[in-house]
Design a protein around this motif. Structure first.
Motif, short mmCIF file in Angstrom:
data_model
loop_
_atom_site.label_atom_id
_atom_site.label_comp_id
_atom_site.label_asym_id
_atom_site.label_seq_id
_atom_site.Cartn_x
_atom_site.Cartn_y
_atom_site.Cartn_z
N THR A 127 0.86 -1.24 -0.13
CA THR A 127 0.04 -0.25 -0.01
C THR A 127 0.78 1.27 0.06
O THR A 127 0.33 2.16 -0.47
CB THR A 127 -0.83 -0.15 1.13
N ASP A 128 2.18 1.29 0.37
CA ASP A 128 2.91 2.47 0.45
C ASP A 128 4.45 1.94 0.70
O ASP A 128 4.55 0.84 0.74
CB ASP A 128 2.52 3.23 1.81
N VAL A 129 5.21 3.13 0.30
CA VAL A 129 6.67 2.93 0.56
C VAL A 129 7.10 3.98 1.58
O VAL A 129 6.67 5.07 1.63
CB VAL A 129 7.41 3.35 -0.70
N HIS A 130 7.81 3.46 2.78
CA HIS A 130 8.36 4.29 3.91
C HIS A 130 9.60 4.78 3.35
O HIS A 130 10.67 4.07 3.16
CB HIS A 130 8.35 3.34 4.96
N VAL A 131 9.50 6.14 3.40
CA VAL A 131 11.02 6.81 3.15
C VAL A 131 11.57 7.16 4.55
O VAL A 131 10.99 8.00 5.41
CB VAL A 131 10.78 8.21 2.28
N PRO A 132 12.88 6.59 4.70
CA PRO A 132 13.24 6.88 6.04
C PRO A 132 13.33 8.56 6.38
O PRO A 132 13.84 9.27 5.30
CB PRO A 132 14.72 6.37 5.91
N GLY A 133 13.11 8.78 7.49
CA GLY A 133 13.37 10.55 7.81
C GLY A 133 12.14 11.20 7.69
O GLY A 133 11.76 12.05 8.18
N SER A 134 10.99 10.76 6.76
CA SER A 134 9.81 11.30 6.55
C SER A 134 8.80 11.50 7.92
O SER A 134 8.36 12.29 8.13
CB SER A 134 9.19 10.82 5.44
N ASP A 135 8.70 10.30 8.46
CA ASP A 135 7.99 10.14 9.51
C ASP A 135 8.61 10.39 10.73
O ASP A 135 8.08 11.27 11.78
CB ASP A 135 7.36 8.62 9.98
N ASP A 136 10.06 10.47 10.76
CA ASP A 136 10.83 10.58 11.82
C ASP A 136 10.63 12.09 12.40
O ASP A 136 10.80 12.44 13.40
CB ASP A 136 12.08 9.91 11.70
N ASP A 137 10.90 12.92 11.17
CA ASP A 137 10.83 14.34 11.34
C ASP A 137 9.50 14.86 11.88
O ASP A 137 9.54 15.76 12.98
CB ASP A 137 11.18 15.06 10.17
N GLU A 138 8.47 14.32 11.79
CA GLU A 138 7.26 14.72 12.20
C GLU A 138 6.94 14.42 13.61
O GLU A 138 6.45 15.00 14.41
CB GLU A 138 6.25 14.14 11.40
N ASP A 139 7.38 13.10 13.98
CA ASP A 139 7.22 12.70 15.31
C ASP A 139 8.27 13.59 16.29
O ASP A 139 7.75 13.87 17.42
CB ASP A 139 7.56 11.28 15.46
N GLU A 140 9.48 13.94 15.79
CA GLU A 140 10.07 15.06 16.69
C GLU A 140 9.51 16.22 16.75
O GLU A 140 9.56 16.87 18.08
CB GLU A 140 11.50 14.89 16.01
N ASP A 141 8.87 16.79 15.93
CA ASP A 141 8.28 17.93 15.85
C ASP A 141 7.20 18.22 17.14
O ASP A 141 6.82 18.93 17.77
CB ASP A 141 7.94 18.59 14.69
#
Length: 151
Positions: A127-141
């Protein structure tokens, strides 16, 4: 020999050929849990389930303080066989066909070994491809709380 006496599971007869010593019933959610764990243990799989399923599952996991290993996995269990459907998100850079082959191998081995049911089909929906860093930045913010656009 197995008999499908209920929607929720499969009853497997055990014992020698001279007479049964009892029955074993395997619920459908047991098969989906086994398959879900096997999928999650496969290299290249970032997460299991479709977008809405993952979001709802994340909320459910936080509230109940547990996780559902069968989330994102659908099974159809017959008398002797089972078919499995799984939705996954793969990590970027992982060959999808190789990941799908590895998933089929791990799930088949786990389900057949633990339940004795023959896995006849595993349908994988990427269903999707996870790009490293894309979710991680949002979580940190979100976790820092100090970067607000309004006061």
């Amino acid at each position: 020999m197995a008999t499908n006496e209920s929607v929720s599971g499969t009853r497997l007869e055990s014992g020698s050929s001279s007479g049964a010593r009892g029955t074993t019933t395997i619920a459908d959610n047991v098969v989906s849990t086994i398959a879900g764990i096997a999928v999650r243990e496969t290299d290249g799989v970032h997460s299991v389930g479709s977008g809405p399923s993952r979001a709802l599952g994340a909320v459910k996991d936080k509230v109940s303080r547990s996780n559902d290993p069968g989330r994102g996995v659908k099974v159809e269990v017959g008398e002797k066989q089972t078919a499995i459907d799984v939705d996954i998100v793969v990590d970027y850079g992982i060959p999808i066909l190789e990941a799908a082959h590895n998933i089929r191998t791990h799930v088949t081995d786990a389900v057949e070994t633990m339940t004795g049911l023959q896995v006849v089909e595993i349908n994988i929906n990427v269903t999707d491809v996870h790009v490293p860093g894309s979710d991680d930045d949002e979580d940190e913010d979100e976790s820092s709380g100090s970067t607000s656009r309004v006061q």
